[in-house]
Design an enzyme around this catalytic site. Structure first.
Site, PDB file in Angstrom:
ATOM      1  N   CYS A 126       0.805  -1.225   0.000  1.00 38.91           N
ATOM      2  CA  CYS A 126       0.000   0.000   0.000  1.00 38.91           C
ATOM      3  C   CYS A 126       0.835   1.273   0.000  1.00 38.91           C
ATOM      4  CB  CYS A 126      -0.951  -0.007   1.191  1.00 38.91           C
ATOM      5  SG  CYS A 126      -2.177  -1.335   1.108  1.00 38.91           S
ATOM      6  N   HIS A 266      -2.844   7.108   2.565  1.00 40.53           N
ATOM      7  CA  HIS A 266      -3.374   5.817   2.150  1.00 40.53           C
ATOM      8  C   HIS A 266      -4.718   5.606   2.834  1.00 40.53           C
ATOM      9  CE1 HIS A 266      -4.007   1.640   1.525  1.00 40.53           C
ATOM     10  NE2 HIS A 266      -3.668   1.278   2.742  1.00 40.53           N
ATOM     11  N   ASN A 296     -10.443   0.575   0.554  1.00 36.53           N
ATOM     12  CA  ASN A 296      -8.976   0.563   0.498  1.00 36.53           C
ATOM     13  C   ASN A 296      -8.559  -0.043  -0.838  1.00 36.53           C
ATOM     14  OD1 ASN A 296      -6.241  -0.143   0.729  1.00 36.53           O
ATOM     15  ND2 ASN A 296      -6.399  -0.703   2.879  1.00 36.53           N
TER      16      ASN A 296
END
Length: 351
Positions: A126, A266, A296
């Site tokens: 990520c 993020h 996400n």
């Protein structure tokens, strides 16, 4: 830990700026009710724990490269350049189309990039997009080539266990991209920092499918190819490691939290982001989010969120942006930049 191009307030940028942004979200919208039953939870529970309302899922015939190509085209259109102008394409992903070749090679071909255009993948999970951004910046700074395309793209729906409520409710598919090129005076990328914490690597992982545990009937039967995450451990990592590192990074670059106009983190989890913003002491309303609609999206979450902010008119010329990626590895990538206003461009692409 690697620190790149640190700049004090008032100094000129390193000469590289974001010239255009783009994103691609699959057209299939998956609401909480659709994932809740298999995970043994409810829509209300998901909203309470994560703030997520929906996420996107790629079609069966859509791969990471398909989303990346669409996002890349949108970014190039916004920047006013063509694929032939690119000297470098970097794709950040932990869900490549296939183990080899790099997904970036597939993207380069799909975009019609010129013969000899360098293309490679970055897997920092990520954090990948910010790692790729820093890498591309340095390649451009050391060459005469003016333009690079940096993409974050993931299709996590391919590696999720629908029954695992720690992961199945969180993740969506998508891609975001930026074009890097010459900065105007006082604009562009100011500072970057990359860091890894390998001792905590087991907090997020896909155990099987590599050289340690090659694919077999046994690994498939045991579900070892699914994405797994220790949610409590990740939360502790963000609180104890990421938050103080961001504060130190901003201060060492000569700024304060109050000077940051836009925090683009993020999109791990809405509750986690609220806690992080509060810990950093960021003024209310300066954290840019997309997790409510897209969940996400892994390496795509920072560039997708950046693109949405840019296209909605939230980013003004000269604004100070803080990008923060964190996740599997464990890893963390940070970047500070002065926004260089781009020309208006079409809205987000939906596959």
């Amino acid at each position: 830990m690697i620190t790149t191009g640190t700049a004090r307030s008032g100094r000129r940028s390193a000469g590289i700026a974001i010239l255009g942004t783009g994103s691609c979200l699959p057209s299939h919208v998956v609401g909480n009710d659709e994932v809740a039953a298999a995970a043994g939870v409810t829509d209300e529970w998901i909203r309470l724990k994560t703030g997520i309302r929906s996420r996107r899922r790629a079609k069966p015939d859509e791969a990471t490269s398909d989303l990346a190509i669409a996002a890349g085209r949108a970014a190039m259109e916004a920047a006013g350049i063509g694929a032939a102008d690119l000297s470098l394409i970097v794709v950040a992903t932990s869900t490549p189309d296939q183990p080899q070749p790099p997904t970036a090679s597939i993207v380069a071909d799909g975009l019609g990039a010129g013969h000899g255009t360098a293309a490679f993948d970055v897997n920092a999970v990520c954090s990948g997009f910010v790692f790729a951004l820093n890498a591309a910046q340095h390649v451009l700074a050391g060459s005469d080539s003016p333009y690079a395309l940096v993409i974050g793209a993931d299709v996590y729906s391919r590696i999720l266990d629908p029954a695992d409520r720690r992961t199945a409710i969180l993740f969506g598919d998508g891609a975001g991209a930026v074009v890097l090129g010459p900065a105007r005076p006082g604009r562009g990328l100011l500072a970057g920092r990359l860091a890894g914490f390998g001792a905590e690597r087991d907090l997020i992982e896909v155990p099987a499918g590599g050289s340690r545990l090659p694919a077999s009937a046994e690994t498939l039967a045991e579900g070892r190819h699914y994405f797994t995450m220790n949610g409590r451990g990740v939360r502790d990592f963000v609180n104890t490691t990421v938050a103080p590192a961001i504060t130190a990074f901003v201060e060492e670059a000569g700024f304060t939290a109050g000077a940051v106009d836009h925090f683009v983190p993020h999109q791990a989890n809405g509750r986690m982001l609220q806690d992080l913003s509060d810990t950093l002491g960021l003024p209310a309303g300066r954290t840019r989010v997309t997790y409510e609609d897209f969940g996400n999206t892994g390496a795509a979450s920072v560039p997708v969120t950046l693109d949405r902010a840019a296209r909605s008119g939230q980013l003004a010329d000269g604004d100070l942006l803080l990008l923060a990626g964190f996740g599997g590895g464990m890893a963390m990538g940070l970047s500070l930049l002065r926004w260089q206003r781009t020309q208006p461009s079409p809205s987000t692409t939906y596959a």
